[in-house]
Write a protein that holds these residues in place. Structure first.
Motif, PDB file in Angstrom:
ATOM      1  N   ARG A 172       3.867   7.733   5.540  1.00  0.00           N
ATOM      2  CA  ARG A 172       4.514   6.427   5.510  1.00  0.00           C
ATOM      3  C   ARG A 172       4.334   5.752   4.146  1.00  0.00           C
ATOM      4  N   ASN A 173       3.155   5.898   3.589  1.00  0.00           N
ATOM      5  CA  ASN A 173       2.844   5.196   2.342  1.00  0.00           C
ATOM      6  C   ASN A 173       3.649   5.734   1.171  1.00  0.00           C
ATOM      7  N   VAL A 174       3.793   7.048   1.089  1.00  0.00           N
ATOM      8  CA  VAL A 174       4.423   7.631  -0.096  1.00  0.00           C
ATOM      9  C   VAL A 174       5.902   7.267  -0.191  1.00  0.00           C
ATOM     10  N   ILE A 175       6.565   7.011   0.926  1.00  0.00           N
ATOM     11  CA  ILE A 175       7.988   6.668   0.880  1.00  0.00           C
ATOM     12  C   ILE A 175       8.215   5.160   0.832  1.00  0.00           C
ATOM     13  N   THR A 176       7.127   4.387   0.843  1.00  0.00           N
ATOM     14  CA  THR A 176       7.276   2.929   0.798  1.00  0.00           C
ATOM     15  C   THR A 176       6.472   2.334  -0.358  1.00  0.00           C
ATOM     16  N   LEU A 177       5.192   2.144  -0.161  1.00  0.00           N
ATOM     17  CA  LEU A 177       4.374   1.475  -1.183  1.00  0.00           C
ATOM     18  C   LEU A 177       3.919   2.401  -2.306  1.00  0.00           C
TER      19      LEU A 177
ATOM     20  N   LEU B  12      13.863   4.368   9.118  1.00  0.00           N
ATOM     21  CA  LEU B  12      13.335   3.602   7.997  1.00  0.00           C
ATOM     22  C   LEU B  12      14.274   2.436   7.674  1.00  0.00           C
ATOM     23  N   LEU B  13      15.578   2.667   7.772  1.00  0.00           N
ATOM     24  CA  LEU B  13      16.532   1.586   7.521  1.00  0.00           C
ATOM     25  C   LEU B  13      16.348   0.450   8.518  1.00  0.00           C
ATOM     26  N   LYS B  14      16.234   0.807   9.775  1.00  0.00           N
ATOM     27  CA  LYS B  14      16.204  -0.220  10.823  1.00  0.00           C
ATOM     28  C   LYS B  14      14.860  -0.923  10.914  1.00  0.00           C
ATOM     29  N   ASP B  15      13.767  -0.157  10.792  1.00  0.00           N
ATOM     30  CA  ASP B  15      12.454  -0.742  11.056  1.00  0.00           C
ATOM     31  C   ASP B  15      11.680  -1.157   9.812  1.00  0.00           C
TER      32      ASP B  15
ATOM     33  N   GLU C  35       7.437 -16.451  -4.876  1.00  0.00           N
ATOM     34  CA  GLU C  35       6.117 -15.849  -5.038  1.00  0.00           C
ATOM     35  C   GLU C  35       5.419 -15.709  -3.688  1.00  0.00           C
ATOM     36  N   ALA C  36       5.494 -16.738  -2.885  1.00  0.00           N
ATOM     37  CA  ALA C  36       4.882 -16.682  -1.561  1.00  0.00           C
ATOM     38  C   ALA C  36       5.581 -15.643  -0.686  1.00  0.00           C
ATOM     39  N   PHE C  37       6.898 -15.571  -0.808  1.00  0.00           N
ATOM     40  CA  PHE C  37       7.641 -14.594  -0.020  1.00  0.00           C
ATOM     41  C   PHE C  37       7.261 -13.169  -0.406  1.00  0.00           C
ATOM     42  N   GLN C  38       7.142 -12.889  -1.700  1.00  0.00           N
ATOM     43  CA  GLN C  38       6.779 -11.545  -2.147  1.00  0.00           C
ATOM     44  C   GLN C  38       5.411 -11.141  -1.608  1.00  0.00           C
ATOM     45  N   LYS C  39       4.466 -12.057  -1.585  1.00  0.00           N
ATOM     46  CA  LYS C  39       3.141 -11.756  -1.039  1.00  0.00           C
ATOM     47  C   LYS C  39       3.213 -11.496   0.462  1.00  0.00           C
ATOM     48  N   GLU C  40       4.061 -12.264   1.137  1.00  0.00           N
ATOM     49  CA  GLU C  40       4.245 -12.059   2.573  1.00  0.00           C
ATOM     50  C   GLU C  40       4.814 -10.667   2.845  1.00  0.00           C
ATOM     51  N   ILE C  41       5.798 -10.282   2.052  1.00  0.00           N
ATOM     52  CA  ILE C  41       6.411  -8.955   2.185  1.00  0.00           C
ATOM     53  C   ILE C  41       5.378  -7.871   1.930  1.00  0.00           C
ATOM     54  N   GLN C  42       4.591  -8.017   0.884  1.00  0.00           N
ATOM     55  CA  GLN C  42       3.587  -7.004   0.548  1.00  0.00           C
ATOM     56  C   GLN C  42       2.598  -6.809   1.696  1.00  0.00           C
ATOM     57  N   ARG C  43       2.164  -7.903   2.290  1.00  0.00           N
ATOM     58  CA  ARG C  43       1.215  -7.797   3.409  1.00  0.00           C
ATOM     59  C   ARG C  43       1.840  -7.042   4.572  1.00  0.00           C
ATOM     60  N   TRP C  44       3.095  -7.380   4.871  1.00  0.00           N
ATOM     61  CA  TRP C  44       3.756  -6.701   5.984  1.00  0.00           C
ATOM     62  C   TRP C  44       3.972  -5.218   5.691  1.00  0.00           C
TER      63      TRP C  44
ATOM     64  N   GLU D 137       2.215  -3.225   3.843  1.00  0.00           N
ATOM     65  CA  GLU D 137       0.951  -2.517   3.966  1.00  0.00           C
ATOM     66  C   GLU D 137       0.605  -2.302   5.438  1.00  0.00           C
ATOM     67  N   GLN D 138       0.887  -3.290   6.267  1.00  0.00           N
ATOM     68  CA  GLN D 138       0.639  -3.153   7.700  1.00  0.00           C
ATOM     69  C   GLN D 138       1.523  -2.065   8.308  1.00  0.00           C
ATOM     70  N   TRP D 139       2.769  -1.985   7.849  1.00  0.00           N
ATOM     71  CA  TRP D 139       3.704  -0.995   8.399  1.00  0.00           C
ATOM     72  C   TRP D 139       3.205   0.427   8.153  1.00  0.00           C
ATOM     73  N   THR D 140       2.564   0.665   7.021  1.00  0.00           N
ATOM     74  CA  THR D 140       2.096   2.019   6.729  1.00  0.00           C
ATOM     75  C   THR D 140       1.021   2.479   7.708  1.00  0.00           C
ATOM     76  N   HIS D 141       0.395   1.541   8.405  1.00  0.00           N
ATOM     77  CA  HIS D 141      -0.651   1.892   9.374  1.00  0.00           C
ATOM     78  C   HIS D 141      -0.117   1.942  10.807  1.00  0.00           C
ATOM     79  N   GLN D 142       1.155   1.669  10.998  1.00  0.00           N
ATOM     80  CA  GLN D 142       1.723   1.727  12.341  1.00  0.00           C
ATOM     81  C   GLN D 142       1.825   3.173  12.818  1.00  0.00           C
ATOM     82  N   THR D 143       2.020   3.339  14.116  1.00  0.00           N
ATOM     83  CA  THR D 143       2.145   4.679  14.690  1.00  0.00           C
ATOM     84  C   THR D 143       3.380   4.805  15.582  1.00  0.00           C
ATOM     85  N   THR D 144       4.349   3.922  15.377  1.00  0.00           N
ATOM     86  CA  THR D 144       5.591   4.008  16.137  1.00  0.00           C
ATOM     87  C   THR D 144       6.219   5.387  15.952  1.00  0.00           C
TER      88      THR D 144
END
Length: 458
Positions: free
Chosen positions: A362-367, A386-389, A415-424, A426-433
């Motif tokens: 997940r990480n290599v194709i995103t972050l 990946l497009l949808k989720d 700036e606040a939005f970019q940080k919000e996106i970054q946090r999300w 990073e969380q997505w890379t740990h999901q197991t959907t």
């Protein structure tokens, strides 16, 4: 100080090579070719020619200590990526430190930025004319076939080419432009440039196993559009949302749409041919992806003009394109996120390993790193799932924040939005959907439906 550093490196490294090489050679044998890429995308600690010469000598000694017949293969990427450091004195000192018959340079990016002319053909070293067709195995139609056709043979006949010994492909992915590799590897057997119109006709014939006029015409248009220019930045589907995007639609849009229609016209004869289904999916995806650019521009104009009704309508249209793309790509296995993730997980021998491998996939194709990675979206993929989720979630969040700013009559805090996106992210890379690993849907029917939907005037 520099000499001591190079001598210390030279005295330590042969011990390392000697300790591992016998086992490796016993298991695999050797062709006496060894890759050692020095200072890739970084600068050496000194630009003194003497230091660089000693460093090259030390590295070469590590090879010959283990194998007296060693030949050093090295990427010439450093002379492109770090031109400011590798000026002529530095490049010459480094290359001259190794015997000419014991080193081969790979000029990686000849289809875009060859460096052999800037380095006096690598100062006498044998070298290989290469294409670097795809960074990160991104999903897009692109290539520079006419330039390869012209520049490769021009180099071969140039008296200044030095010791040009071969051609090669140095790719970060093979998946999405097979025509580029088919063409490049055929050049091995040619003594002069190909007639591109004739070549692409034969390619369409080989690709589908039969001669169909519409297919040949479609590929001629692709040759004149996607496979003529440099790799474009792609669409906006995968872009981390921002108000600052200024991407322009493709100048070849009309040719790409026409090629799409011509391939659809072949469906009665080719619907069951796997390569046809793949190509039809790919060109449909390319056309829909490009449409995101004008729709994004509508959103931004409405936001800046404080026109809430137009903003809402434009957002809906943008998101609909991404959903249609996800549906389209679900019909072809090469474009499934689920297959990528499950392939990674099956290497794990226990649940902990499977979780680790899925996170990596997940990480290599995103972050491609941590939340603040500068390489985010480097290996982006327009894949179903990946497009949808992932990509659509980011756009939804962006549009929500824009709408809130519009309703509150205050500018978006980017700036606040970019940080919000970054946090999300990073969380997505740990999901197991889990996502589908098998295709679903009919490629031809979906492509025809989307052609009619988005090209009503055709």
């Amino acid at each position: 100080m520099d000499d001591n550093l190079s001598r210390s490196a030279g005295s330590a490294l042969p011990t390392l090579w000697s300790s591992v090489s016998p086992t490796q050679t016993e298991l695999y044998g050797t062709n006496h070719l060894y890759a050692a890429d020095t200072f890739i995308e970084m600068s050496p600690p000194s630009d003194e020619p003497a230091f660089l010469a000693n460093m090259a000598k030390a590295l070469y000694r590590t090879m010959t200590a283990a194998d007296p017949e060693a030949i050093w293969f090295m990427q010439g990427w450093i002379f492109y990526n770090n031109r400011k450091f590798w000026r002529e004195p530095q490049a010459k000192a480094f290359l001259d430190a190794v015997p000419n018959d014991r080193m081969v340079l790979l000029d990686l990016f000849c289809d875009e930025n060859p460096v052999w002319k800037e380095t006096k053909a690598f100062h006498g070293k044998p070298w290989i004319w290469c294409i670097l067709q795809n960074f990160g195995n991104v999903v897009q139609l692109h290539g520079r076939l006419p330039r390869v056709n012209q520049d490769l043979f021009a180099a071969r006949s140039d008296p200044a080419c030095g010791t040009l010994e071969g051609i090669g492909v140095i790719q970060e992915g093979l998946g999405y432009n097979p025509v580029a590799f088919d063409f490049m590897l055929e050049m091995t057997w040619r003594g002069q440039p190909a007639d591109l119109d004739e070549w692409i006709q034969h390619y369409a014939h080989r690709r589908y196993g039969r001669r169909i006029t519409e297919a040949e015409q479609a590929w001629k248009l692709l040759m004149e559009s996607a496979y003529t220019g440099a790799a474009r930045r792609g669409s906006l589907t995968w872009k981390r949302p921002s108000l600052q995007e200024n991407m322009e639609p493709s100048k070849n849009q009309d040719k790409l749409v026409h090629a799409w229609k011509l391939l659809l016209d072949c469906s009665d004869e080719l619907a069951d041919v796997d390569t046809y289904q793949y190509d039809l999916t790919h060109i449909t995806r390319e056309n829909l992806s490009i449409l995101t650019i004008p729709h994004y521009q509508k959103v931004i104009r409405a936001y800046e003009g404080k026109d809430r009704p137009i903003f809402t309508k434009a957002v809906k249209e943008f998101k609909e394109i991404l959903l249609d793309l996800d549906t389209l790509l679900a019909a072809q296995e090469e474009f499934l996120l689920g297959k990528w993730l499950e392939d990674a997980k099956r290497w794990g021998t226990n649940e902990e390993e499977k979780r680790l491998y899925e996170w990596n996939a997940r990480n290599v194709i995103t972050l491609w790193g941590g939340a603040e990675s500068r390489l985010h979206d480097y290996a982006r993929k327009e894949w179903s799932g990946l497009l949808k989720d992932f990509y659509l979630y980011r756009w939804n969040l962006f549009f929500d924040r824009l709408g809130q700013a519009l309703d509150g009559e205050k500018p978006l805090d980017e700036e606040a939005f970019q940080k919000e996106i970054q946090r999300w992210e990073e969380q997505w890379t740990h999901q197991t959907t889990m996502y589908p690993t098998r295709s679903r849907g009919d490629t031809v029917d979906l492509s025809r439906r989307f052609f009619q939907k988005y090209n009503q005037k055709q």
